[in-house]
Design a protein around this motif. Structure first.
Motif, PDB file in Angstrom:
ATOM      1  N   UNK A 196       0.754  -1.226   0.139  1.00  0.00           N
ATOM      2  CA  UNK A 196      -0.043   0.098   0.014  1.00  0.00           C
ATOM      3  C   UNK A 196       0.846   1.250  -0.075  1.00  0.00           C
ATOM      4  N   UNK A 197       2.003   1.022   0.638  1.00  0.00           N
ATOM      5  CA  UNK A 197       2.608   2.570   0.640  1.00  0.00           C
ATOM      6  C   UNK A 197       4.099   2.043   0.094  1.00  0.00           C
ATOM      7  N   UNK A 198       4.987   1.332   1.044  1.00  0.00           N
ATOM      8  CA  UNK A 198       6.299   1.025   0.969  1.00  0.00           C
ATOM      9  C   UNK A 198       7.336   2.154   0.335  1.00  0.00           C
ATOM     10  N   UNK A 199       8.106   1.905  -0.680  1.00  0.00           N
ATOM     11  CA  UNK A 199       8.640   3.046  -0.854  1.00  0.00           C
ATOM     12  C   UNK A 199       8.463   3.647  -2.483  1.00  0.00           C
ATOM     13  N   UNK A 200       7.192   3.085  -2.895  1.00  0.00           N
ATOM     14  CA  UNK A 200       6.815   3.452  -4.154  1.00  0.00           C
ATOM     15  C   UNK A 200       5.789   4.560  -4.062  1.00  0.00           C
ATOM     16  N   UNK A 201       5.030   4.728  -2.970  1.00  0.00           N
ATOM     17  CA  UNK A 201       3.961   5.777  -2.961  1.00  0.00           C
ATOM     18  C   UNK A 201       4.376   7.309  -3.387  1.00  0.00           C
ATOM     19  N   UNK A 202       5.585   7.577  -2.520  1.00  0.00           N
ATOM     20  CA  UNK A 202       5.802   9.021  -2.854  1.00  0.00           C
ATOM     21  C   UNK A 202       6.339   9.176  -4.021  1.00  0.00           C
ATOM     22  N   UNK A 203       7.159   8.284  -4.409  1.00  0.00           N
ATOM     23  CA  UNK A 203       7.851   8.214  -5.807  1.00  0.00           C
ATOM     24  C   UNK A 203       6.624   8.312  -6.937  1.00  0.00           C
ATOM     25  N   UNK A 204       5.904   7.365  -6.758  1.00  0.00           N
ATOM     26  CA  UNK A 204       4.658   7.664  -7.572  1.00  0.00           C
ATOM     27  C   UNK A 204       4.037   8.884  -7.922  1.00  0.00           C
ATOM     28  N   UNK A 205       3.947   9.532  -6.930  1.00  0.00           N
ATOM     29  CA  UNK A 205       3.588  10.986  -6.978  1.00  0.00           C
ATOM     30  C   UNK A 205       4.170  11.888  -7.686  1.00  0.00           C
ATOM     31  N   UNK A 206       5.500  11.607  -7.520  1.00  0.00           N
ATOM     32  CA  UNK A 206       6.633  12.670  -8.145  1.00  0.00           C
ATOM     33  C   UNK A 206       6.559  12.293  -9.853  1.00  0.00           C
ATOM     34  N   UNK A 207       6.216  11.037  -9.984  1.00  0.00           N
ATOM     35  CA  UNK A 207       6.608  10.453 -11.444  1.00  0.00           C
ATOM     36  C   UNK A 207       5.346  11.013 -12.044  1.00  0.00           C
ATOM     37  N   UNK A 208       4.162  11.093 -11.509  1.00  0.00           N
ATOM     38  CA  UNK A 208       2.958  11.179 -12.157  1.00  0.00           C
ATOM     39  C   UNK A 208       2.976  12.866 -12.546  1.00  0.00           C
ATOM     40  N   UNK A 209       3.686  13.826 -11.609  1.00  0.00           N
ATOM     41  CA  UNK A 209       3.656  15.024 -11.897  1.00  0.00           C
ATOM     42  C   UNK A 209       4.723  15.502 -12.805  1.00  0.00           C
ATOM     43  N   UNK A 210       5.806  14.350 -13.044  1.00  0.00           N
ATOM     44  CA  UNK A 210       6.692  14.684 -14.306  1.00  0.00           C
ATOM     45  C   UNK A 210       6.107  14.384 -15.669  1.00  0.00           C
ATOM     46  N   UNK A 211       5.283  13.218 -15.445  1.00  0.00           N
ATOM     47  CA  UNK A 211       4.824  12.517 -16.783  1.00  0.00           C
ATOM     48  C   UNK A 211       3.774  13.793 -17.255  1.00  0.00           C
ATOM     49  N   UNK A 212       3.122  14.367 -16.333  1.00  0.00           N
ATOM     50  CA  UNK A 212       2.180  15.508 -16.717  1.00  0.00           C
ATOM     51  C   UNK A 212       2.646  16.697 -17.204  1.00  0.00           C
ATOM     52  N   UNK A 213       3.892  17.131 -16.529  1.00  0.00           N
ATOM     53  CA  UNK A 213       4.639  18.419 -16.724  1.00  0.00           C
ATOM     54  C   UNK A 213       5.731  18.280 -17.815  1.00  0.00           C
ATOM     55  N   UNK A 214       6.400  17.106 -17.755  1.00  0.00           N
ATOM     56  CA  UNK A 214       7.840  16.990 -18.245  1.00  0.00           C
ATOM     57  C   UNK A 214       8.897  17.520 -17.568  1.00  0.00           C
ATOM     58  N   UNK A 215      10.012  16.405 -17.495  1.00  0.00           N
ATOM     59  CA  UNK A 215      11.097  16.575 -16.588  1.00  0.00           C
ATOM     60  C   UNK A 215      11.805  17.839 -16.686  1.00  0.00           C
ATOM     61  N   UNK A 216      11.969  18.498 -17.884  1.00  0.00           N
ATOM     62  CA  UNK A 216      12.463  19.817 -17.957  1.00  0.00           C
ATOM     63  C   UNK A 216      11.610  21.011 -17.430  1.00  0.00           C
ATOM     64  N   UNK A 217      10.353  20.762 -17.094  1.00  0.00           N
ATOM     65  CA  UNK A 217       9.670  21.880 -16.662  1.00  0.00           C
ATOM     66  C   UNK A 217       9.665  21.777 -14.820  1.00  0.00           C
ATOM     67  N   UNK A 218      10.470  20.808 -14.381  1.00  0.00           N
ATOM     68  CA  UNK A 218      10.525  20.862 -12.899  1.00  0.00           C
ATOM     69  C   UNK A 218      11.531  21.684 -12.429  1.00  0.00           C
ATOM     70  N   UNK A 219      11.068  22.329 -11.492  1.00  0.00           N
ATOM     71  CA  UNK A 219      12.010  23.520 -11.076  1.00  0.00           C
ATOM     72  C   UNK A 219      13.264  23.111 -10.035  1.00  0.00           C
ATOM     73  N   UNK A 220      14.542  23.665 -10.090  1.00  0.00           N
ATOM     74  CA  UNK A 220      15.487  23.262  -9.114  1.00  0.00           C
ATOM     75  C   UNK A 220      14.693  23.566  -7.532  1.00  0.00           C
ATOM     76  N   UNK A 221      13.773  24.365  -7.254  1.00  0.00           N
ATOM     77  CA  UNK A 221      13.568  24.294  -5.868  1.00  0.00           C
ATOM     78  C   UNK A 221      12.605  23.162  -5.631  1.00  0.00           C
TER      79      UNK A 221
END
Length: 346
Positions: A196-221
């Motif tokens: 249900x959580x493991x080490x994938x839950x938080x990573x998958x949230x970030x992955x979804x955001x990257x797929x949505x916006x593209x990695x080049x649009x992720x700010x340094x902040x």
């Protein structure tokens, strides 16, 4: 006001200080390797025990080695790699002490340079797929076990057998010390957490955001936000693309395979320890397989998720590289359970 003059350390004191620092660093690295798992903590007093034995001059090296190998194996960390690092650290400490004694510390070829040379001297024997060929498992059981194959290869275990080279008591101690698993209830608790959580839950949230916006649009902040896994996911994704560990456009949507591989092996270990019966073990593996089928359509996709998940685990591209080597072997070798078992049940 004059500063209080401190006494210079003797070569022996310098060596002892370096040794203590090396032990402390190794223990901190080991803790980091295992991630944030409920009930998962460094066995109390281990560092103090090692240092006490070192100070007495008669360390129980056999016991220390057995403890280290069992604990690292449970987390999917190669004991041989740790042993190699230990030899390098010892050589480093010895050379530093010699440099201090003969007055060449900091001159010419430094101890750190020497250590780097020794690291280059170690070769890579590569990964192998081991089989028992006992024929005790049927086709569907072999298929379920195949979902845990990356860790079986990593630990140099048989991919077609439930047996483990470690004795049961060692496995029990490992599960208790590192996973806080001591019975059926605690086994199922950790299985539930991994699913249900493991080490994938938080990573998958970030992955979804990257797929949505593209990695080049992720700010340094955003990458530097320690409250999220965005930085680790971006780093590993870029490494996978740069090194050809994942074809462009085929980046996984989830890293859950990293946790599913561990669920399968945890079920196997718990069965060997008598914490769950055989039917329950196969049920645990079946649940992991069913969830894998919800996310992926092939061993290739499952493998890419494992590659990314292992790297994102604590943000180290080298971990993804190791996973890539194992996954490539599993995808290409005729001895591989991924070659001999279908991803979906027939």
């Amino acid at each position: 006001m004059t500063k209080e003059k401190s006494n210079p350390q003797s070569p022996e004191e310098m060596a002892k200080t370096a040794q203590e620092a090396a032990v402390k660093s190794a223990m901190e690295q080991a803790q980091a390797m295992f991630g944030n798992i409920p009930g998962f903590q460094m066995p109390g007093g281990m560092q103090e025990q090692i240092m006490t034995q070192m100070g007495s001059g008669v360390p129980d090296m056999a016991e220390i080695q057995a403890q280290q190998e069992a604990m690292l194996k449970a987390a999917g960390v190669d004991p041989a790699v740790v042993a190699q690092a230990g030899m390098q650290n010892m050589a480093f400490a010895q050379q530093m002490m010699q440099e201090a004694m003969d007055g060449t510390l900091g001159k010419g070829l430094s101890s750190s340079d020497a250590m780097a040379q020794m690291m280059e001297a170690f070769g890579d024997d590569g990964w192998t797929i081991n089989r028992s060929e006992t024929g005790k498992l049927d086709a569907e059981q072999l298929r379920l076990l195949a979902f845990g194959a990356p860790m079986l290869v990593y630990n140099d275990e048989k991919v077609d057998s439930l047996a483990d080279d470690e004795d049961v008591e060692t496995i029990k101690c490992t599960l208790k010390d590192w996973w806080n698993v001591t019975d059926r209830e605690s086994t199922l608790d950790i299985v539930k957490w991994l699913l249900e959580e493991g080490h994938h839950a938080e990573a998958d949230e970030a992955l979804a955001e990257i797929h949505k916006r593209r990695i080049e649009n992720i700010s340094q902040e955003e990458r530097c936000d320690e409250e999220s896994k965005m930085g680790d996911v971006c780093l590993i994704m870029e490494s996978m693309l740069e090194n050809g560990w994942c074809p462009k456009g085929q980046m996984p949507d989830s890293v859950i395979a990293w946790d599913l591989v561990r669920v399968v092996n945890l079920g196997r270990w718990a069965y060997l320890c008598g914490y769950v019966n055989e039917d329950e073990m196969w049920q645990i593996m079946q649940v992991a397989a069913d969830i894998a089928l919800e996310h992926f359509s092939s061993w290739e996709e499952y493998g890419r998720s494992f590659i990314m998940g292992r790297g994102v685990w604590h943000g180290e591209p080298v971990d993804s590289e190791t996973a890539y080597e194992i996954v490539e072997l599993l995808l290409k070798s005729e001895e591989s359970p991924w070659k001999q078992s279908s991803f979906r049940a027939k």
